[in-house]
Write a protein that holds these residues in place. Structure first.
Motif, mmCIF file in Angstrom:
data_model
loop_
_atom_site.group_PDB
_atom_site.id
_atom_site.type_symbol
_atom_site.label_atom_id
_atom_site.label_comp_id
_atom_site.label_asym_id
_atom_site.label_seq_id
_atom_site.Cartn_x
_atom_site.Cartn_y
_atom_site.Cartn_z
ATOM 1 N N LYS A 213 -0.254 -1.457 14.959
ATOM 2 C CA LYS A 213 -1.174 -0.297 15.105
ATOM 3 C C LYS A 213 -0.556 0.980 14.509
ATOM 4 O O LYS A 213 -1.268 1.891 14.109
ATOM 5 C CB LYS A 213 -1.554 -0.098 16.568
ATOM 6 N N TYR A 214 0.771 1.038 14.444
ATOM 7 C CA TYR A 214 1.410 2.251 13.890
ATOM 8 C C TYR A 214 1.261 2.342 12.374
ATOM 9 O O TYR A 214 1.519 3.377 11.786
ATOM 10 C CB TYR A 214 2.899 2.302 14.279
ATOM 11 N N ALA A 215 0.901 1.215 11.788
ATOM 12 C CA ALA A 215 0.732 1.215 10.337
ATOM 13 C C ALA A 215 -0.744 1.443 9.965
ATOM 14 O O ALA A 215 -1.063 1.713 8.814
ATOM 15 C CB ALA A 215 1.214 -0.108 9.762
ATOM 16 N N GLU A 216 -1.599 1.352 10.986
ATOM 17 C CA GLU A 216 -3.030 1.344 10.690
ATOM 18 C C GLU A 216 -3.510 2.558 9.896
ATOM 19 O O GLU A 216 -4.244 2.434 8.927
ATOM 20 C CB GLU A 216 -3.838 1.241 11.987
ATOM 21 N N LYS A 217 -3.036 3.736 10.326
ATOM 22 C CA LYS A 217 -3.513 4.959 9.681
ATOM 23 C C LYS A 217 -3.260 4.893 8.173
ATOM 24 O O LYS A 217 -4.146 5.164 7.357
ATOM 25 C CB LYS A 217 -2.808 6.169 10.306
ATOM 26 N N SER A 218 -2.050 4.518 7.817
ATOM 27 C CA SER A 218 -1.720 4.471 6.391
ATOM 28 C C SER A 218 -2.423 3.319 5.689
ATOM 29 O O SER A 218 -2.888 3.444 4.557
ATOM 30 C CB SER A 218 -0.216 4.316 6.197
ATOM 31 N N ARG A 219 -2.474 2.183 6.374
ATOM 32 C CA ARG A 219 -3.124 1.020 5.751
ATOM 33 C C ARG A 219 -4.600 1.285 5.451
ATOM 34 O O ARG A 219 -5.146 0.749 4.502
ATOM 35 C CB ARG A 219 -3.063 -0.182 6.687
ATOM 36 N N ASN A 220 -5.206 2.131 6.317
ATOM 37 C CA ASN A 220 -6.647 2.296 6.197
ATOM 38 C C ASN A 220 -7.097 3.510 5.392
ATOM 39 O O ASN A 220 -8.282 3.854 5.399
ATOM 40 C CB ASN A 220 -7.278 2.354 7.599
ATOM 41 N N LEU A 221 -6.173 4.154 4.725
ATOM 42 C CA LEU A 221 -6.602 5.289 3.896
ATOM 43 C C LEU A 221 -7.592 4.778 2.851
ATOM 44 O O LEU A 221 -7.423 3.675 2.313
ATOM 45 C CB LEU A 221 -5.403 5.909 3.169
ATOM 46 N N THR A 222 -8.595 5.614 2.554
ATOM 47 C CA THR A 222 -9.550 5.201 1.521
ATOM 48 C C THR A 222 -8.973 5.529 0.147
ATOM 49 O O THR A 222 -8.021 6.318 0.033
ATOM 50 C CB THR A 222 -10.879 5.973 1.662
ATOM 51 N N PHE A 223 -9.584 4.954 -0.856
ATOM 52 C CA PHE A 223 -9.119 5.239 -2.220
ATOM 53 C C PHE A 223 -9.169 6.742 -2.486
ATOM 54 O O PHE A 223 -8.236 7.315 -3.062
ATOM 55 C CB PHE A 223 -9.993 4.487 -3.238
ATOM 56 N N GLU A 224 -10.240 7.373 -2.023
ATOM 57 C CA GLU A 224 -10.423 8.805 -2.275
ATOM 58 C C GLU A 224 -9.322 9.610 -1.585
ATOM 59 O O GLU A 224 -8.799 10.564 -2.150
ATOM 60 C CB GLU A 224 -11.808 9.286 -1.797
ATOM 61 N N GLU A 225 -8.985 9.218 -0.366
ATOM 62 C CA GLU A 225 -7.918 9.945 0.345
ATOM 63 C C GLU A 225 -6.583 9.805 -0.397
ATOM 64 O O GLU A 225 -5.845 10.761 -0.569
ATOM 65 C CB GLU A 225 -7.767 9.404 1.783
ATOM 66 N N ILE A 226 -6.304 8.589 -0.835
ATOM 67 C CA ILE A 226 -5.050 8.358 -1.578
ATOM 68 C C ILE A 226 -5.046 9.181 -2.856
ATOM 69 O O ILE A 226 -4.070 9.858 -3.192
ATOM 70 C CB ILE A 226 -4.877 6.849 -1.891
ATOM 71 N N GLU A 227 -6.162 9.150 -3.557
ATOM 72 C CA GLU A 227 -6.266 9.890 -4.813
ATOM 73 C C GLU A 227 -6.025 11.385 -4.567
ATOM 74 O O GLU A 227 -5.292 12.031 -5.309
ATOM 75 C CB GLU A 227 -7.674 9.679 -5.379
ATOM 76 N N ALA A 228 -6.606 11.901 -3.501
ATOM 77 C CA ALA A 228 -6.455 13.328 -3.191
ATOM 78 C C ALA A 228 -5.007 13.643 -2.842
ATOM 79 O O ALA A 228 -4.449 14.658 -3.281
ATOM 80 C CB ALA A 228 -7.383 13.712 -2.034
ATOM 81 N N ASN A 229 -4.361 12.772 -2.077
ATOM 82 C CA ASN A 229 -2.952 12.988 -1.722
ATOM 83 C C ASN A 229 -2.082 13.040 -2.974
ATOM 84 O O ASN A 229 -1.189 13.882 -3.091
ATOM 85 C CB ASN A 229 -2.447 11.830 -0.844
ATOM 86 N N ILE A 230 -2.354 12.118 -3.866
ATOM 87 C CA ILE A 230 -1.541 12.073 -5.091
ATOM 88 C C ILE A 230 -1.802 13.320 -5.933
ATOM 89 O O ILE A 230 -0.870 13.941 -6.441
ATOM 90 C CB ILE A 230 -1.817 10.763 -5.874
ATOM 91 N N ALA A 231 -3.063 13.700 -6.030
ATOM 92 C CA ALA A 231 -3.407 14.907 -6.802
ATOM 93 C C ALA A 231 -2.719 16.126 -6.191
ATOM 94 O O ALA A 231 -2.285 17.031 -6.899
ATOM 95 C CB ALA A 231 -4.922 15.094 -6.828
ATOM 96 N N ALA A 232 -2.562 16.110 -4.861
ATOM 97 C CA ALA A 232 -1.924 17.252 -4.187
ATOM 98 C C ALA A 232 -0.399 17.159 -4.281
ATOM 99 O O ALA A 232 0.320 17.987 -3.736
ATOM 100 C CB ALA A 232 -2.375 17.294 -2.722
ATOM 101 N N TYR B 239 0.842 -1.206 0.000
ATOM 102 C CA TYR B 239 0.000 0.000 0.000
ATOM 103 C C TYR B 239 0.876 1.255 0.000
ATOM 104 O O TYR B 239 2.020 1.217 0.466
ATOM 105 C CB TYR B 239 -0.929 -0.015 1.229
ATOM 106 N N PRO B 240 0.329 2.350 -0.496
ATOM 107 C CA PRO B 240 1.091 3.594 -0.469
ATOM 108 C C PRO B 240 1.038 4.211 0.927
ATOM 109 O O PRO B 240 0.008 4.128 1.601
ATOM 110 C CB PRO B 240 0.359 4.478 -1.480
ATOM 111 N N CYS B 241 2.140 4.777 1.338
ATOM 112 C CA CYS B 241 2.192 5.362 2.674
ATOM 113 C C CYS B 241 2.695 6.788 2.548
ATOM 114 O O CYS B 241 3.779 7.021 2.002
ATOM 115 C CB CYS B 241 3.118 4.519 3.551
ATOM 116 N N PHE B 242 1.892 7.719 3.054
ATOM 117 C CA PHE B 242 2.212 9.143 2.897
ATOM 118 C C PHE B 242 2.799 9.754 4.163
ATOM 119 O O PHE B 242 2.875 10.969 4.277
ATOM 120 C CB PHE B 242 0.947 9.917 2.486
ATOM 121 N N LEU B 243 3.163 8.944 5.107
ATOM 122 C CA LEU B 243 3.710 9.493 6.361
ATOM 123 C C LEU B 243 4.896 10.400 6.051
ATOM 124 O O LEU B 243 5.773 10.031 5.266
ATOM 125 C CB LEU B 243 4.175 8.363 7.290
ATOM 126 N N THR B 244 4.903 11.546 6.691
ATOM 127 C CA THR B 244 6.031 12.458 6.467
ATOM 128 C C THR B 244 7.160 12.105 7.438
ATOM 129 O O THR B 244 6.949 11.363 8.412
ATOM 130 C CB THR B 244 5.615 13.918 6.739
#
Ligand code: GLU
Length: 579
Positions: A172-191, A144-149
């Motif tokens: 549990k530290y991976a949960e936030k990134s693992r659980n991003l929705t498709f829309e959230e990922i798409e928005a991150n990439i667009a940004a 999965y893609p992970c956007f953690l800074t």
């Protein structure tokens, strides 16, 4: 989550699938027991004894079994690329007679080329291959893609350290990134937010999602096994050098693709060694720790594990402390392979020595087969030490003496000339009189107890340089038993009676006469018994002559040296000292 959609979002340009690459790089057409090995150096320009040690294992395993040894350049970390590094790797190993069959090689003109049908062999040219496999893992929901800074990761680390927990992105530290929705990922990439790709590790706790749901040990079909140890899953791998290794399974969501689209070592190792059909991975023990990651990656990718051969670190005894330590680039010039070429070690000597530290039964074999070609020795990984391998220059020198003794003098002369051409050009023209050099090198080697003074080219030149008038100097004084006056008299008489055609016994008879005439004992034991009756013995008289001819008190037989030097030069040297 629609993983197919996610994979297309992340890798729209990648249209090949793992199946395409499997077809492109089919299993090698080799016997089942043929071993395929590789050297995977980073092109940093520094090639060291550890590389040679590993390369030697690779080369032996492959060539003993009718397999293939190839060179893959691990240049994904582009900051470390040094111009000319590939040439250095190939040429340094070639010097030791270690040659690749395939990979990133040089053509007849010395230009870079690639040989073989499993390339590209530069990892930097394999981007689309890695991405196809990452894309496939994303499709299967295993990555999965992970956007953690960096800041977020640092904050997680701080919290973990405060809680005395294992650091990293897992559970549990991976949960936030693992659980991003498709829309959230798409928005991150667009940004334009940068991201890495991580695997979704299964963790190492026994739980129903894992293959250990039964809670018992079991075999994986990929060449390793699992074991449940008090609720923690251990992986077990058979290392060809170390035997069975058992380690807690990986639990980290390790990065497989960096933000710049370049794979990590772990991922490139799995994909490349699989697609290039490597059967045995010989690498330094510093990689042992990462083995659980590799096991999980291979199983995610559906690849069989190669046979791992984790070699021991090269150690030496520190000159100052007397303790064993790792060879260091800063402190130990002998770590660099250039050292052996500069000093003029014969490659056969270095190889022979390396085998003594690589295989515990080599010395015994050598004692039983003193004249056999080194390649007849059957090298095996199970005779390799897994503790630190001890490297000792003195031992190398001893081995070298024996090895050089077996090399015919005319071949040794060629070797010396080659060395001088590269590393001591100022003496090349002298050494190029090969007939003369051959005679020098052959001196004292054909007796029952041959001399063992020749070790490496630089030392050999120092040892024989008195044969060359330009380099001849008087290095030692006359023995104390011989006064200046007597020395003068000895040399005068020696010159007066000198006949270049005397054989060895006629020659020595004349020295005896001078000895007796000047009040020295003809038999050394007479002088020992009655030192008061003599000034010294024939040994001291001979030494005075030796100093005049050789400049040193120790040397091979003087009569033989004179035969090589010739009448004129011999007389010139004696004359030069007569006052
Ligand atoms: N590029 C890695 C290194 O230089 C290679 C390790 C391996 O052989 O897998 O250490």
């Amino acid at each position: 989550m629609d993983y197919n959609k996610l994979a297309e979002l992340l890798f729209p340009e990648i249209d090949k699938t793992p199946a395409d690459y499997e077809a492109l790089y089919p299993a090698r057409d080799k016997a089942d027991d043929a071993i395929i090995t590789r050297l995977g150096p980073s092109p940093t320009g520094f090639i060291h004894l550890g590389n040679l040690y590993g390369a030697f294992v690779d080369e032996r395993l492959a060539h003993q079994s009718g397999g293939t040894f190839y060179l893959r350049i691990e240049d994904t970390d582009d900051k470390r690329y040094v111009e000319g590094a590939v040439e250095t790797i190939i040429n340094s190993l070639k010097f030791f007679d270690i040659n690749f069959d395939e990979g990133a090689l040089l053509d007849a003109d010395g230009n870079q080329t690639e040989v073989g049908s499993y390339g590209p062999y530069f990892q930097s040219n394999r981007g689309p291959v890695y991405q196809a496999f990452v894309k496939d893992l994303v499709k299967q929901g295993k990555a999965y893609p992970c956007f953690l800074t960096e800041e977020e990761i640092a904050a997680i680390r701080e919290q973990q350290e405060a809680n005395k927990e294992t650091t990293g992105i897992y559970g549990k530290y991976a949960e936030k990134s693992r659980n991003l929705t498709f829309e959230e990922i798409e928005a991150n990439i667009a940004a334009g937010k940068p991201y890495v790709v991580r695997i979704k590790s299964k963790g190492n706790k026994v739980d129903p999602a894992h293959c250990l749901e039964c809670g018992k040990s079991c075999e994986s079909k990929y060449g390793y096994s699992f074991e449940n140890r008090d609720g923690v899953i251990y992986i077990k791998v058979n290392d060809a050098i170390r035997g069975e290794l058992a380690m807690p399974a990986n639990e980290q969501d390790v990065i497989i693709l960096k933000a710049n689209g370049i794979p990590t070592y772990h991922f490139a190792h799995a994909v490349d060694d699989h697609l290039m059909r490597t059967t045995h991975v010989v690498r330094g023990e510093e990689w042992l720790m990462s083995l659980p990651i590799h096991v999980e990656l291979f199983s995610f990718l559906g690849f069989d594990l190669p046979t791992y051969c984790h070699t021991a670190v090269l150690m030496k005894v520190d000159d100052e402390t007397g303790n064993k330590r790792k060879l260091s680039k800063r402190k130990d010039p002998e770590l660099s392979l250039d050292y052996y070429r500069n000093e003029g070690y014969h490659p056969q000597a270095v190889k022979e020595y390396l085998l003594t530290i690589l295989n515990s039964n080599f010395e015994e074999w050598r004692a039983e087969n003193p004249d056999a070609d080194i390649d007849e020795f059957k090298f095996t990984t199970d005779k390799m030490s897994s503790g630190g391998a001890l490297f000792d220059l003195n031992k190398l020198n001893d081995v070298s003496k024996d090895v050089l003794l077996k090399i015919p003098a005319n071949e040794l002369a060629d070797f010396m000339i080659g060395w001088a051409r590269e590393f001591k050009p100022e003496v090349l023209s002298l050494l190029e009189d090969k007939e003369y050099l051959t005679k020098i090198l052959d001196l004292g080697r054909n007796d029952n107890k041959p001399r063992k003074d020749l070790i490496y080219a630089k030392q050999i030149f120092e040892f024989i340089k008195y044969f060359y008038a330009e380099h001849f100097t008087i290095e030692e004084p006359y023995p104390e038993q011989v006064s200046e006056e007597d020395a003068n008299e000895i040399l005068k008489r020696y010159l007066a009676t000198y006949d270049h055609s005397d054989d060895q016994s006629q020659w020595f008879e004349k020295i005896r006469e001078i000895t007796a005439d000047l009040g020295y004992a003809v038999k050394p034991k007479d002088y020992k018994k009655h030192p008061e009756d003599y000034k010294g013995s024939v040994a001291h008289v001979s030494t005075a002559i030796r100093i005049a001819i050789v400049g040193r008190s120790q040397s091979p037989d003087v009569w033989e040296i004179q035969q090589i030097l010739g009448e004129e030069e011999t007389k010139r040297r004696i004359n030069a000292l007569i006052k």
